[in-house]
Motif scaffolding. Structure first.
Motif, PDB file in Angstrom:
ATOM      1  N   GLY A 278       0.654  -1.069  -0.109  1.00  0.00           N
ATOM      2  CA  GLY A 278       0.030   0.030   0.077  1.00  0.00           C
ATOM      3  C   GLY A 278       0.730   1.405  -0.039  1.00  0.00           C
ATOM      4  O   GLY A 278       0.158   2.310   0.091  1.00  0.00           O
ATOM      5  N   MET A 279       2.112   1.044  -0.078  1.00  0.00           N
ATOM      6  CA  MET A 279       3.027   2.342   0.016  1.00  0.00           C
ATOM      7  C   MET A 279       3.481   2.994  -1.250  1.00  0.00           C
ATOM      8  O   MET A 279       3.799   4.157  -1.442  1.00  0.00           O
ATOM      9  N   TRP A 280       3.843   2.002  -2.187  1.00  0.00           N
ATOM     10  CA  TRP A 280       4.293   2.580  -3.556  1.00  0.00           C
ATOM     11  C   TRP A 280       3.506   3.973  -4.007  1.00  0.00           C
ATOM     12  O   TRP A 280       4.028   4.607  -4.321  1.00  0.00           O
ATOM     13  N   GLU A 281       2.042   3.648  -3.996  1.00  0.00           N
ATOM     14  CA  GLU A 281       1.374   4.355  -4.735  1.00  0.00           C
ATOM     15  C   GLU A 281       1.190   5.751  -3.744  1.00  0.00           C
ATOM     16  O   GLU A 281       0.589   6.884  -4.367  1.00  0.00           O
ATOM     17  N   ARG A 282       1.895   5.930  -2.824  1.00  0.00           N
ATOM     18  CA  ARG A 282       1.619   6.932  -1.787  1.00  0.00           C
ATOM     19  C   ARG A 282       3.076   7.721  -1.539  1.00  0.00           C
ATOM     20  O   ARG A 282       3.157   8.695  -0.674  1.00  0.00           O
ATOM     21  N   THR A 283       4.244   6.985  -1.930  1.00  0.00           N
ATOM     22  CA  THR A 283       5.465   7.442  -1.475  1.00  0.00           C
ATOM     23  C   THR A 283       6.480   7.995  -2.601  1.00  0.00           C
ATOM     24  O   THR A 283       6.487   7.622  -3.518  1.00  0.00           O
ATOM     25  N   ILE A 284       7.196   9.095  -2.178  1.00  0.00           N
ATOM     26  CA  ILE A 284       8.069   9.500  -2.925  1.00  0.00           C
ATOM     27  C   ILE A 284       9.650   9.270  -2.111  1.00  0.00           C
ATOM     28  O   ILE A 284       9.903   9.399  -0.983  1.00  0.00           O
ATOM     29  N   THR A 285      10.280   8.410  -2.880  1.00  0.00           N
ATOM     30  CA  THR A 285      11.567   7.903  -2.304  1.00  0.00           C
ATOM     31  C   THR A 285      12.695   8.870  -2.780  1.00  0.00           C
ATOM     32  O   THR A 285      12.870   9.044  -4.102  1.00  0.00           O
ATOM     33  N   VAL A 286      13.617   9.463  -1.797  1.00  0.00           N
ATOM     34  CA  VAL A 286      14.735  10.172  -2.317  1.00  0.00           C
ATOM     35  C   VAL A 286      15.953   9.536  -1.903  1.00  0.00           C
ATOM     36  O   VAL A 286      16.213   9.117  -0.991  1.00  0.00           O
ATOM     37  N   GLY A 287      16.725   9.936  -3.111  1.00  0.00           N
ATOM     38  CA  GLY A 287      18.131   9.336  -3.125  1.00  0.00           C
ATOM     39  C   GLY A 287      19.176  10.567  -3.485  1.00  0.00           C
ATOM     40  O   GLY A 287      18.820  11.392  -4.148  1.00  0.00           O
ATOM     41  N   SER A 288      20.500   9.945  -3.425  1.00  0.00           N
ATOM     42  CA  SER A 288      21.681  10.897  -3.615  1.00  0.00           C
ATOM     43  C   SER A 288      22.943  10.291  -4.107  1.00  0.00           C
ATOM     44  O   SER A 288      23.329   9.280  -3.241  1.00  0.00           O
ATOM     45  N   ALA A 289      23.271  10.629  -5.164  1.00  0.00           N
ATOM     46  CA  ALA A 289      24.606  10.164  -5.740  1.00  0.00           C
ATOM     47  C   ALA A 289      25.644  10.669  -4.810  1.00  0.00           C
ATOM     48  O   ALA A 289      26.715  10.261  -4.852  1.00  0.00           O
ATOM     49  N   GLY A 290      25.510  11.931  -4.264  1.00  0.00           N
ATOM     50  CA  GLY A 290      26.542  12.438  -3.266  1.00  0.00           C
ATOM     51  C   GLY A 290      26.955  11.450  -2.098  1.00  0.00           C
ATOM     52  O   GLY A 290      28.125  11.157  -1.995  1.00  0.00           O
ATOM     53  N   LYS A 291      25.656  10.712  -1.657  1.00  0.00           N
ATOM     54  CA  LYS A 291      26.057   9.998  -0.590  1.00  0.00           C
ATOM     55  C   LYS A 291      26.505   8.387  -1.128  1.00  0.00           C
ATOM     56  O   LYS A 291      27.391   7.618  -0.463  1.00  0.00           O
ATOM     57  N   THR A 292      25.818   8.188  -2.256  1.00  0.00           N
ATOM     58  CA  THR A 292      25.956   6.809  -2.882  1.00  0.00           C
ATOM     59  C   THR A 292      27.344   6.595  -3.531  1.00  0.00           C
ATOM     60  O   THR A 292      27.938   5.522  -3.111  1.00  0.00           O
ATOM     61  N   PHE A 293      27.985   7.800  -4.112  1.00  0.00           N
ATOM     62  CA  PHE A 293      29.402   7.413  -4.709  1.00  0.00           C
ATOM     63  C   PHE A 293      30.258   8.427  -4.104  1.00  0.00           C
ATOM     64  O   PHE A 293      30.999   8.814  -4.717  1.00  0.00           O
ATOM     65  N   SER A 294      30.075   8.966  -2.841  1.00  0.00           N
ATOM     66  CA  SER A 294      30.969   9.968  -2.293  1.00  0.00           C
ATOM     67  C   SER A 294      31.332  10.747  -3.003  1.00  0.00           C
ATOM     68  O   SER A 294      32.471  11.315  -3.234  1.00  0.00           O
ATOM     69  N   ALA A 295      30.420  11.570  -3.907  1.00  0.00           N
ATOM     70  CA  ALA A 295      30.469  12.742  -4.595  1.00  0.00           C
ATOM     71  C   ALA A 295      29.671  13.841  -4.166  1.00  0.00           C
ATOM     72  O   ALA A 295      28.667  14.123  -5.069  1.00  0.00           O
TER      73      ALA A 295
ATOM     74  N   ALA B  24      14.105  11.636  -7.005  1.00  0.00           N
ATOM     75  CA  ALA B  24      12.863  11.160  -6.596  1.00  0.00           C
ATOM     76  C   ALA B  24      12.204  10.260  -7.512  1.00  0.00           C
ATOM     77  O   ALA B  24      11.979  10.351  -8.595  1.00  0.00           O
ATOM     78  N   ILE B  25      11.742   9.179  -6.634  1.00  0.00           N
ATOM     79  CA  ILE B  25      11.140   7.868  -7.543  1.00  0.00           C
ATOM     80  C   ILE B  25       9.932   7.582  -6.792  1.00  0.00           C
ATOM     81  O   ILE B  25       9.724   7.803  -5.429  1.00  0.00           O
ATOM     82  N   GLY B  26       8.803   7.597  -7.636  1.00  0.00           N
ATOM     83  CA  GLY B  26       7.420   7.189  -7.126  1.00  0.00           C
ATOM     84  C   GLY B  26       6.272   7.097  -8.107  1.00  0.00           C
ATOM     85  O   GLY B  26       6.601   7.049  -9.442  1.00  0.00           O
ATOM     86  N   PRO B  27       5.199   7.160  -7.771  1.00  0.00           N
ATOM     87  CA  PRO B  27       4.004   6.931  -9.005  1.00  0.00           C
ATOM     88  C   PRO B  27       3.872   8.238  -9.647  1.00  0.00           C
ATOM     89  O   PRO B  27       4.169   9.226  -9.120  1.00  0.00           O
ATOM     90  N   LYS B  28       3.540   8.154 -11.052  1.00  0.00           N
ATOM     91  CA  LYS B  28       3.600   9.187 -11.957  1.00  0.00           C
ATOM     92  C   LYS B  28       2.666  10.279 -11.548  1.00  0.00           C
ATOM     93  O   LYS B  28       2.958  11.466 -11.776  1.00  0.00           O
ATOM     94  N   ASN B  29       1.585   9.963 -11.110  1.00  0.00           N
ATOM     95  CA  ASN B  29       0.678  10.817 -10.650  1.00  0.00           C
ATOM     96  C   ASN B  29       1.029  11.881  -9.383  1.00  0.00           C
ATOM     97  O   ASN B  29       0.628  12.987  -9.211  1.00  0.00           O
ATOM     98  N   ILE B  30       1.964  11.316  -8.754  1.00  0.00           N
ATOM     99  CA  ILE B  30       2.650  12.429  -7.741  1.00  0.00           C
ATOM    100  C   ILE B  30       4.121  13.146  -8.214  1.00  0.00           C
ATOM    101  O   ILE B  30       4.219  14.261  -8.160  1.00  0.00           O
ATOM    102  N   VAL B  31       4.773  12.121  -8.988  1.00  0.00           N
ATOM    103  CA  VAL B  31       6.050  12.746  -9.657  1.00  0.00           C
ATOM    104  C   VAL B  31       5.832  13.789 -10.519  1.00  0.00           C
ATOM    105  O   VAL B  31       6.516  14.639 -10.692  1.00  0.00           O
TER     106      VAL B  31
END
Length: 416
Positions: free
Chosen positions: A228-245, A253-260
């Motif tokens: 029940g959470m995919w359709e209501r969630t925006i997940t935020v990520g960062s290459a800065g932390k992922t690849f130390s840059a 920002a990743i989530g359902p198109k009606n929110i994105v």
């Protein structure tokens, strides 16, 4: 009772659990003042200037002083040399949005459309900015903060969390692994949040920039993967932390198109675009990691192991001088209790003790940290004047310099 930080406003990506409610309020100067009151935005300017003006070992600011992996640096160089120097697609360079959709689709158990359900932003900060600009109405909605964790194990209090939800609730913000606490939310806690979101039809924005930096036996659980959470969630990520840059400022920002799509509108009319070369480099980095995810040769695996050793090393240094480290489960940061260390500081009715302690530490010992009360709303700031935050995502040589400062400080205290 010691509580985890909550915020009456949205500041940077250091978020625990802001819950936004629909309320009719007049946008007056009083409201502006209340929203800014807990921000402590000047602290970052003030301590950055102090650090610049004194020869210090910088364990305050949250960025690594070591290099990103060679494979992404080399990819950036190739991108520039192949003339990827002009605008690409505004919502994300095609190679990057495609691999992000594939990569996180696998992790979330979703079939993600790269062109409608992924937005590349100027760092994680802009992803948060777009969410609130697109979906939160300043004139009708305001945040409600609450103390949501106890001190024993940083576990969410179910009754208090539930009490913050109502028919007016619009969104909740979570940050796991958390800055500054280093807490990694457990599956049971995230399920509790998910159940409340579904029950009250609430949006969730999940700041997961430290997702690969989880230590010991802890597990990073993505709330968007829960029922029940995919359709209501925006997940935020960062290459800065992922690849130390962190200087590349590539987030998503990743989530359902009606929110994105609402976030895309804000992005297109504000920052519009992220550096094409950096996006290409991050795309190639994720392609490489997709093939070895979870394996010993994975960069994410190696980085996690390396930072866990740095965490333990810094914790031992701090304990040796009477500071009490709170060993984090994830992230870049370690909080230490300074209450057992007595320092003669000038009295002040304007600045908390930890502010004054950190200034003293910078000026007199050459060690830069951050006062933890800066992360709290004004209602909760008073109880957190005995904690300071250290960043351990640093070169071993930097940590060795910090150890020397702490050892010399300890010798000074023993002779007094």
């Amino acid at each position: 009772m010691l509580r985890a930080p909550t915020h009456t406003i949205i500041r940077n990506n250091n978020l625990i659990s802001n819950i936004l409610h629909r309320r009719k309020v007049k946008m007056s100067q009083q409201i502006h003042s209340r929203r800014i009151e807990g921000l402590d935005k000047n602290i970052w300017i003030e301590f950055t200037q102090l650090t610049a003006n004194h020869p210090v070992v910088n364990l305050g600011q949250g960025f690594p002083d070591f290099s990103p992996p060679n494979f992404v640096k080399e990819a950036f160089t190739r991108a520039i040399n192949s003339d990827l120097n002009q605008y690409t697609r505004a919502f994300g360079h095609p190679p990057l949005v495609k691999i992000l959709a594939k990569f996180f689709g696998k992790l979330l158990g979703q079939d993600i459309d790269p062109f409608t359900e992924v937005l590349v932003t100027v760092g994680a900060y802009e992803a948060l900015f777009c969410f609130f600009q697109a979906l939160i109405d300043d004139e009708d909605e305001k945040p409600v903060s609450g103390r949501l964790m106890t001190s024993a194990d940083w576990v969410l209090d179910p009754a208090e969390l539930s009490s913050k939800f109502s028919k007016r609730t619009k969104a909740i913000v979570i940050n796991t692994p958390n800055n500054p606490l280093g807490k990694v939310f457990k599956r049971e806690e995230l399920q509790m949040i998910a159940d409340l979101c579904v029950k009250h039809n609430v949006l969730c924005i999940s700041d997961e920039v430290y997702e690969w930096l989880v230590y010991d036996a802890n597990e990073h659980v993505r709330i968007a993967s829960l029922p029940g959470m995919w359709e209501r969630t925006i997940t935020v990520g960062s290459a800065g932390k992922t690849f130390s840059a962190t200087g590349w400022k590539v987030g998503w920002a990743i989530g359902p198109k009606n929110i994105v799509r609402h976030l895309q509108t804000v992005h297109q009319n504000s920052n519009f675009h992220c550096a094409t070369g950096a996006q290409q480099a991050v795309a190639e980095g994720f392609v490489k990691e997709f093939e070895c995810l979870g394996a010993p040769e994975s960069y994410f695996t190696g980085l996690r192991q390396e930072l866990q050793l740095k965490r333990d090393r810094l914790a031992a240094y701090l304990a040796s001088v009477g500071l009490k480290p709170i060993v984090p489960e994830g992230g870049y940061f370690l909080i230490a209790d300074i209450s057992a260390v007595k320092v003669d500081l000038p009295d002040s009715t304007e600045q908390p003790y930890d502010y004054r302690f950190v200034k003293w530490l910078i000026i007199n010992k050459g060690l830069s940290t951050i006062p933890v009360s800066a992360f709290y709303s004004s209602d909760h700031k008073k109880g957190f004047e005995n904690f300071i935050r250290f960043c351990f995502a640093k070169e071993d040589s930097t940590l060795s310099k910090a150890e020397q400062i702490l050892q010399e400080w300890n010798r000074t205290m023993l002779t007094q």
